[in-house]
Design an enzyme around this catalytic site. Structure first.
Site, PDB file in Angstrom:
ATOM      1  N   TYR A  98       0.823  -1.060  -0.079  1.00 31.79           N
ATOM      2  CA  TYR A  98       0.008   0.022   0.147  1.00 31.79           C
ATOM      3  C   TYR A  98       0.905   1.336   0.038  1.00 31.79           C
ATOM      4  CZ  TYR A  98       1.247   0.980   5.023  1.00 31.79           C
ATOM      5  OH  TYR A  98       1.415   1.119   6.139  1.00 31.79           O
ATOM      6  N   ARG A 147       8.263   4.217  -4.418  1.00 34.33           N
ATOM      7  CA  ARG A 147       8.021   3.297  -3.550  1.00 34.33           C
ATOM      8  C   ARG A 147       7.194   2.317  -3.764  1.00 34.33           C
ATOM      9  NH1 ARG A 147       7.500   5.676   2.496  1.00 34.33           N
ATOM     10  NH2 ARG A 147       5.595   5.925   1.720  1.00 34.33           N
ATOM     11  N   ARG A 174      -7.717 -21.537  -0.553  1.00 30.87           N
ATOM     12  CA  ARG A 174      -6.834 -20.908   0.247  1.00 30.87           C
ATOM     13  C   ARG A 174      -5.447 -21.681   0.006  1.00 30.87           C
ATOM     14  NH1 ARG A 174      -4.382 -21.404   5.118  1.00 30.87           N
ATOM     15  NH2 ARG A 174      -3.728 -19.657   6.008  1.00 30.87           N
ATOM     16  N   HIS A 224      -1.128 -20.839   0.121  1.00 33.74           N
ATOM     17  CA  HIS A 224       0.105 -20.200   0.410  1.00 33.74           C
ATOM     18  C   HIS A 224       0.713 -19.696  -0.819  1.00 33.74           C
ATOM     19  CE1 HIS A 224      -0.665 -21.242   4.620  1.00 33.74           C
ATOM     20  NE2 HIS A 224       0.293 -20.662   4.909  1.00 33.74           N
ATOM     21  N   LYS A 276       6.418  -1.774   1.935  1.00 36.22           N
ATOM     22  CA  LYS A 276       5.245  -1.133   2.588  1.00 36.22           C
ATOM     23  C   LYS A 276       3.900  -2.163   2.412  1.00 36.22           C
ATOM     24  CE  LYS A 276       3.170   3.449   3.202  1.00 36.22           C
ATOM     25  NZ  LYS A 276       3.364   3.432   4.699  1.00 36.22           N
ATOM     26  N   GLU A 300      12.869   2.359  13.549  1.00 38.44           N
ATOM     27  CA  GLU A 300      11.886   3.626  13.343  1.00 38.44           C
ATOM     28  C   GLU A 300      10.875   3.295  14.342  1.00 38.44           C
ATOM     29  OE1 GLU A 300       9.924   2.562   9.681  1.00 38.44           O
ATOM     30  OE2 GLU A 300       9.990   0.478  10.192  1.00 38.44           O
ATOM     31  N   LEU A 327      11.170   1.322   6.847  1.00 36.86           N
ATOM     32  CA  LEU A 327      10.725   1.912   5.807  1.00 36.86           C
ATOM     33  C   LEU A 327      11.347   3.081   5.063  1.00 36.86           C
ATOM     34  CD1 LEU A 327       7.891   1.320   4.170  1.00 36.86           C
ATOM     35  CD2 LEU A 327       7.190   3.491   4.929  1.00 36.86           C
TER      36      LEU A 327
HETATM   37  N1  PMP Z   1       7.637   3.892   8.954  1.00 35.64           N
HETATM   38  C1  PMP Z   1       6.799   3.109   9.252  1.00 35.64           C
HETATM   39  C2  PMP Z   1       6.492   1.575   9.839  1.00 35.64           C
HETATM   40  C3  PMP Z   1       5.400   3.585   8.508  1.00 35.64           C
HETATM   41  O1  PMP Z   1       4.270   3.111   8.847  1.00 35.64           O
HETATM   42  C4  PMP Z   1       5.562   4.957   8.041  1.00 35.64           C
HETATM   43  C5  PMP Z   1       4.324   5.627   7.347  1.00 35.64           C
HETATM   44  N2  PMP Z   1       3.137   5.556   8.373  1.00 35.64           N
HETATM   45  C6  PMP Z   1       6.723   5.560   7.968  1.00 35.64           C
HETATM   46  C7  PMP Z   1       7.942   5.030   8.446  1.00 35.64           C
HETATM   47  C8  PMP Z   1       6.712   7.042   7.502  1.00 35.64           C
HETATM   48  O2  PMP Z   1       6.837   6.968   6.063  1.00 35.64           O
HETATM   49  P1  PMP Z   1       6.226   8.161   5.029  1.00 35.64           P
HETATM   50  O3  PMP Z   1       7.050   9.612   5.548  1.00 35.64           O
HETATM   51  O4  PMP Z   1       6.481   7.912   3.717  1.00 35.64           O
HETATM   52  O5  PMP Z   1       4.966   8.282   5.345  1.00 35.64           O
END
Ligand code: PMP
Length: 283
Positions: free
Chosen positions: A30, A49, A98, A100, A145, A177, A201
């Site tokens: 997403y 991305r 279903r 995998h 993502k 993060e 991310l």
């Molecule tokens: N890390 C994670 C796990 C996220 O879900 C997000 C976005 N919500 C971010 C970092 C920040 O990414 P962005 O600046 O592209 O929204």
């Protein structure tokens, strides 16, 4: 109006099979794109991305950049609010059973919608937010993502139940993060950011922050950041597309710096707003 598999329709009319692999396995990716004054912010970067996430899960991109842009523009134009957040999701679709392993013939489910973009409450910026920390127990492809966000949901819920706004994640003694954000450290005026790798991310806002630092002569380093450096930081920030940049003023109930939003944050926040304005006017 939302977009689902080639058609625009009311959200209440949109239906997806219970056999969809997004539903059964979290098998999909997403994006969330902020829109200011009906102008998508950093659209090319978000679409790039999305392409990287799709490639990472071995799912063909259902649309080229021009097609994505056109469908996003249509959603943005017909939405009520001028500031929006556009959500895009592509899953590996439904199969008869279903299983995998991937279906032989893949018909992806492509979903897009626009919701109003609600800025964080002003006191989160003026007074800062509280955070807790947790061990980063996610898989080793946090650079994708993916919609399989169970670990992130559990980690964020930990913050909410502690009366906090975010969970700062550490893996093997290093900062990765936040549960739904990237994290920056300020150490005596020097900005530190963990380097992009498979454990976090690659945030679009993260890139904007580093560009603004470079453009305004704020010294920064991109390197591994130790848990101890986070706990002893003069300032701690979280960044994301919908929250922009917010100061974290306490971690696990202990103050960060003097427990107030710091001067480097105030500067960065100003640069960020200025940059947003300039992009909106330039188009
Ligand atoms: N890390 C994670 C796990 C996220 O879900 C997000 C976005 N919500 C971010 C970092 C920040 O990414 P962005 O600046 O592209 O929204």
């Amino acid at each position: 109006m939302i977009y689902l598999n080639g058609e625009f329709m009311l959200l209440s009319e949109a239906k997806v099979s219970v056999m969809d692999r997004g539903f059964l396995f979290g098998d999909g990716v997403y994006e969330v794109i902020p829109v200011y004054s009906r102008r998508p912010f950093r659209l090319a970067e978000h679409l790039r991305r999305l392409g990287a996430s799709l490639a990472g899960i071995r799912l063909a991109n259902p649309h080229g950049e021009a097609e994505w842009t056109a469908l996003i523009e249509r959603l943005v134009d017909q939405a009520e609010s001028s500031d929006q957040q556009v959500y895009l999701q592509v899953t590996r679709g439904a199969d008869g059973k279903r299983n995998h392993a991937f279906p032989r013939v893949i018909r992806p489910t492509v979903f897009a919608m626009s919701e109003p973009l609600l800025p964080p409450p002003p006191e989160q910026r003026t007074q800062g937010i509280a955070a807790v920390s947790a061990a980063d127990n996610r898989w080793l492809r946090c650079d994708l993502k993916a919609v399989s966000l169970l670990a992130n949901c559990l980690l964020r819920q930990g913050a909410v139940e502690a009366g906090c706004a975010e969970t700062v994640l550490f893996r093997d003694g290093f900062l990765t993060e936040g549960a739904a954000s990237n994290i920056f450290v300020v150490q005596d005026g020097l900005l530190l950011a963990p380097q992009k790798n498979h454990l976090m991310l690659p945030g679009i806002t993260y890139d904007v922050i580093l560009e603004l630092a470079a453009g305004h002569g704020l010294e920064y380093r991109v390197r591994d950041v130790l848990e101890q450096e986070v706990r002893r930081a003069s300032e701690l920030w979280m960044t994301s597309s919908t929250k922009e940049v917010l100061p974290i003023v306490s971690l696990d109930q202990r103050p960060i710096g003097d427990g107030k939003p710091g001067p480097v944050f105030e500067e960065m926040y100003g640069w960020y707003q200025e940059f947003k304005q300039s992009v909106m006017h330039r188009g």
